[in-house]
Design a protein around this motif. Structure first.
Motif, PDB file in Angstrom:
ATOM      1  N   VAL A  70       0.844  -1.189   0.000  1.00  0.00           N
ATOM      2  CA  VAL A  70       0.000   0.000   0.000  1.00  0.00           C
ATOM      3  C   VAL A  70       0.881   1.241   0.000  1.00  0.00           C
ATOM      4  O   VAL A  70       2.043   1.192   0.411  1.00  0.00           O
ATOM      5  CB  VAL A  70      -0.976   0.044   1.213  1.00  0.00           C
ATOM      6  N   GLU A  71       0.329   2.342  -0.437  1.00  0.00           N
ATOM      7  CA  GLU A  71       1.043   3.608  -0.468  1.00  0.00           C
ATOM      8  C   GLU A  71       1.201   4.168   0.947  1.00  0.00           C
ATOM      9  O   GLU A  71       0.308   4.014   1.778  1.00  0.00           O
ATOM     10  CB  GLU A  71       0.268   4.622  -1.319  1.00  0.00           C
ATOM     11  N   GLU A  72       2.313   4.840   1.195  1.00  0.00           N
ATOM     12  CA  GLU A  72       2.544   5.473   2.490  1.00  0.00           C
ATOM     13  C   GLU A  72       1.463   6.494   2.815  1.00  0.00           C
ATOM     14  O   GLU A  72       1.164   6.742   3.979  1.00  0.00           O
ATOM     15  CB  GLU A  72       3.914   6.172   2.512  1.00  0.00           C
ATOM     16  N   ALA A  73       0.882   7.083   1.795  1.00  0.00           N
ATOM     17  CA  ALA A  73      -0.162   8.095   2.004  1.00  0.00           C
ATOM     18  C   ALA A  73      -1.348   7.520   2.774  1.00  0.00           C
ATOM     19  O   ALA A  73      -2.082   8.267   3.435  1.00  0.00           O
ATOM     20  CB  ALA A  73      -0.623   8.658   0.667  1.00  0.00           C
ATOM     21  N   ASN A  74      -1.540   6.205   2.714  1.00  0.00           N
ATOM     22  CA  ASN A  74      -2.638   5.581   3.463  1.00  0.00           C
ATOM     23  C   ASN A  74      -2.492   5.795   4.965  1.00  0.00           C
ATOM     24  O   ASN A  74      -3.486   5.946   5.670  1.00  0.00           O
ATOM     25  CB  ASN A  74      -2.720   4.082   3.166  1.00  0.00           C
ATOM     26  N   VAL A  75      -1.257   5.816   5.451  1.00  0.00           N
ATOM     27  CA  VAL A  75      -1.035   6.060   6.880  1.00  0.00           C
ATOM     28  C   VAL A  75      -1.523   7.463   7.223  1.00  0.00           C
ATOM     29  O   VAL A  75      -2.262   7.648   8.198  1.00  0.00           O
ATOM     30  CB  VAL A  75       0.452   5.887   7.260  1.00  0.00           C
ATOM     31  N   GLN A  76      -1.134   8.434   6.422  1.00  0.00           N
ATOM     32  CA  GLN A  76      -1.536   9.818   6.675  1.00  0.00           C
ATOM     33  C   GLN A  76      -3.057   9.968   6.635  1.00  0.00           C
ATOM     34  O   GLN A  76      -3.641  10.657   7.468  1.00  0.00           O
ATOM     35  CB  GLN A  76      -0.882  10.747   5.664  1.00  0.00           C
ATOM     36  N   VAL A  77      -3.706   9.297   5.696  1.00  0.00           N
ATOM     37  CA  VAL A  77      -5.168   9.351   5.584  1.00  0.00           C
ATOM     38  C   VAL A  77      -5.818   8.795   6.850  1.00  0.00           C
ATOM     39  O   VAL A  77      -6.763   9.382   7.399  1.00  0.00           O
ATOM     40  CB  VAL A  77      -5.652   8.586   4.333  1.00  0.00           C
ATOM     41  N   GLN A  78      -5.313   7.664   7.346  1.00  0.00           N
ATOM     42  CA  GLN A  78      -5.904   7.045   8.538  1.00  0.00           C
ATOM     43  C   GLN A  78      -5.614   7.853   9.807  1.00  0.00           C
ATOM     44  O   GLN A  78      -6.472   7.958  10.689  1.00  0.00           O
ATOM     45  CB  GLN A  78      -5.430   5.602   8.689  1.00  0.00           C
ATOM     46  N   VAL A  79      -4.426   8.433   9.898  1.00  0.00           N
ATOM     47  CA  VAL A  79      -4.112   9.293  11.045  1.00  0.00           C
ATOM     48  C   VAL A  79      -5.017  10.523  11.021  1.00  0.00           C
ATOM     49  O   VAL A  79      -5.523  10.950  12.066  1.00  0.00           O
ATOM     50  CB  VAL A  79      -2.614   9.682  11.069  1.00  0.00           C
ATOM     51  N   SER A  80      -5.249  11.067   9.848  1.00  0.00           N
ATOM     52  CA  SER A  80      -6.150  12.221   9.719  1.00  0.00           C
ATOM     53  C   SER A  80      -7.563  11.855  10.167  1.00  0.00           C
ATOM     54  O   SER A  80      -8.207  12.609  10.914  1.00  0.00           O
ATOM     55  CB  SER A  80      -6.153  12.714   8.275  1.00  0.00           C
ATOM     56  N   ALA A  81      -8.056  10.698   9.735  1.00  0.00           N
ATOM     57  CA  ALA A  81      -9.389  10.229  10.151  1.00  0.00           C
ATOM     58  C   ALA A  81      -9.443  10.025  11.664  1.00  0.00           C
ATOM     59  O   ALA A  81     -10.428  10.387  12.313  1.00  0.00           O
ATOM     60  CB  ALA A  81      -9.735   8.928   9.425  1.00  0.00           C
ATOM     61  N   LEU A  82      -8.381   9.488  12.219  1.00  0.00           N
ATOM     62  CA  LEU A  82      -8.291   9.268  13.660  1.00  0.00           C
ATOM     63  C   LEU A  82      -8.328  10.592  14.415  1.00  0.00           C
ATOM     64  O   LEU A  82      -9.057  10.750  15.392  1.00  0.00           O
ATOM     65  CB  LEU A  82      -7.003   8.503  13.969  1.00  0.00           C
ATOM     66  N   ARG A  83      -7.569  11.567  13.948  1.00  0.00           N
ATOM     67  CA  ARG A  83      -7.531  12.880  14.592  1.00  0.00           C
ATOM     68  C   ARG A  83      -8.895  13.569  14.570  1.00  0.00           C
ATOM     69  O   ARG A  83      -9.240  14.290  15.502  1.00  0.00           O
ATOM     70  CB  ARG A  83      -6.484  13.766  13.934  1.00  0.00           C
ATOM     71  N   ALA A  88      -6.977  16.446  17.318  1.00  0.00           N
ATOM     72  CA  ALA A  88      -5.671  16.581  16.674  1.00  0.00           C
ATOM     73  C   ALA A  88      -4.509  16.513  17.660  1.00  0.00           C
ATOM     74  O   ALA A  88      -3.410  16.095  17.296  1.00  0.00           O
ATOM     75  CB  ALA A  88      -5.620  17.886  15.882  1.00  0.00           C
ATOM     76  N   ASP A  89      -4.731  16.928  18.900  1.00  0.00           N
ATOM     77  CA  ASP A  89      -3.636  16.994  19.870  1.00  0.00           C
ATOM     78  C   ASP A  89      -3.215  15.635  20.420  1.00  0.00           C
ATOM     79  O   ASP A  89      -2.161  15.530  21.051  1.00  0.00           O
ATOM     80  CB  ASP A  89      -4.024  17.898  21.040  1.00  0.00           C
ATOM     81  N   ALA A  90      -4.007  14.604  20.212  1.00  0.00           N
ATOM     82  CA  ALA A  90      -3.702  13.291  20.782  1.00  0.00           C
ATOM     83  C   ALA A  90      -2.571  12.573  20.050  1.00  0.00           C
ATOM     84  O   ALA A  90      -1.854  11.769  20.637  1.00  0.00           O
ATOM     85  CB  ALA A  90      -4.949  12.406  20.783  1.00  0.00           C
ATOM     86  N   VAL A  91      -2.410  12.859  18.762  1.00  0.00           N
ATOM     87  CA  VAL A  91      -1.391  12.194  17.948  1.00  0.00           C
ATOM     88  C   VAL A  91      -0.451  13.246  17.381  1.00  0.00           C
ATOM     89  O   VAL A  91      -0.874  14.140  16.654  1.00  0.00           O
ATOM     90  CB  VAL A  91      -2.029  11.391  16.793  1.00  0.00           C
ATOM     91  N   ALA A  92       0.822  13.139  17.740  1.00  0.00           N
ATOM     92  CA  ALA A  92       1.825  14.079  17.254  1.00  0.00           C
ATOM     93  C   ALA A  92       2.511  13.525  16.021  1.00  0.00           C
ATOM     94  O   ALA A  92       2.781  12.326  15.932  1.00  0.00           O
ATOM     95  CB  ALA A  92       2.867  14.338  18.339  1.00  0.00           C
ATOM     96  N   GLN A 100       3.350   9.665  17.098  1.00  0.00           N
ATOM     97  CA  GLN A 100       3.371   9.219  18.493  1.00  0.00           C
ATOM     98  C   GLN A 100       2.075   9.656  19.162  1.00  0.00           C
ATOM     99  O   GLN A 100       1.614  10.786  18.981  1.00  0.00           O
ATOM    100  CB  GLN A 100       4.555   9.804  19.242  1.00  0.00           C
ATOM    101  N   PHE A 101       1.495   8.744  19.956  1.00  0.00           N
ATOM    102  CA  PHE A 101       0.317   9.083  20.751  1.00  0.00           C
ATOM    103  C   PHE A 101       0.815   9.826  21.977  1.00  0.00           C
ATOM    104  O   PHE A 101       1.622   9.300  22.744  1.00  0.00           O
ATOM    105  CB  PHE A 101      -0.457   7.826  21.152  1.00  0.00           C
ATOM    106  N   VAL A 102       0.336  11.058  22.180  1.00  0.00           N
ATOM    107  CA  VAL A 102       0.884  11.896  23.244  1.00  0.00           C
ATOM    108  C   VAL A 102      -0.128  12.282  24.320  1.00  0.00           C
ATOM    109  O   VAL A 102       0.247  12.888  25.324  1.00  0.00           O
ATOM    110  CB  VAL A 102       1.542  13.170  22.661  1.00  0.00           C
ATOM    111  N   ALA A 103      -1.393  11.938  24.134  1.00  0.00           N
ATOM    112  CA  ALA A 103      -2.388  12.246  25.166  1.00  0.00           C
ATOM    113  C   ALA A 103      -2.154  11.350  26.383  1.00  0.00           C
ATOM    114  O   ALA A 103      -1.718  10.206  26.238  1.00  0.00           O
ATOM    115  CB  ALA A 103      -3.800  12.037  24.623  1.00  0.00           C
ATOM    116  N   PRO A 104      -2.426  11.852  27.584  1.00  0.00           N
ATOM    117  CA  PRO A 104      -2.299  11.009  28.780  1.00  0.00           C
ATOM    118  C   PRO A 104      -3.240   9.806  28.699  1.00  0.00           C
ATOM    119  O   PRO A 104      -4.396   9.947  28.300  1.00  0.00           O
ATOM    120  CB  PRO A 104      -2.713  11.936  29.926  1.00  0.00           C
TER     121      PRO A 104
END
Length: 139
Positions: A70-83, A88-92, A100-104
């Motif tokens: 799969v294309e690397e862009a798929n990771v960015q798409v899924q991280v965007s959906a997650l955010r 947005a502040d939970a994933v840096a 990195q997941f940064v929320a407590p």
């Protein structure tokens, strides 16, 4: 480094108004099921399970799309959906490295059979980003 704590020890993770139950593949927001696609869910689980580390795109591709090209862009798409769902502040984004997941996070654990119950539960509860390797040296 070998990870001494297995994901199967965790029943649920709590962060902010969310509760993640990996074994049940459920994400709850204020106690109500949140809508999150299966790949974004897998990204979330990977990031939370290894929250003390930065996960590269390659590591996420291997974890979320095992054996698939799969294309690397798929990771960015899924991280965007997650955010969009968890904020947005939970994933840096760590430039040129990954995410990195940064929320407590708080977690409930099921004690492991290969060490005393209190060690499993206290150690998992105490792990914070940046302190995991120091904590593991103690055990």
């Amino acid at each position: 480094m070998t990870d001494h704590f297995q994901a199967s020890e965790i029943r649920r993770y709590r962060f902010g108004r969310f509760e993640l139950r990996p074994a049940q593949r459920r994400l709850l927001a204020d106690g109500v099921a949140a809508t999150l696609g299966s790949r974004a869910f897998d990204v979330l689980v990977a990031l939370i399970e290894r929250r003390a580390e930065v996960l590269t795109k390659d590591e996420l591709l291997e974890r979320v799309w095992p054996g698939l090209v799969v294309e690397e862009a798929n990771v960015q798409v899924q991280v965007s959906a997650l955010r969009k769902v968890i904020g947005a502040d939970a994933v840096a984004t760590v430039q040129r490295r990954g995410y990195q997941f940064v929320a407590p996070v708080e977690s409930d654990c099921v004690p492991s059979f290969d060490r005393p119950n209190w060690v499993s539960c206290v150690a998992l509860a105490a792990v914070a980003p940046g302190s995991r390797s120091k904590l593991l040296e103690l055990f």
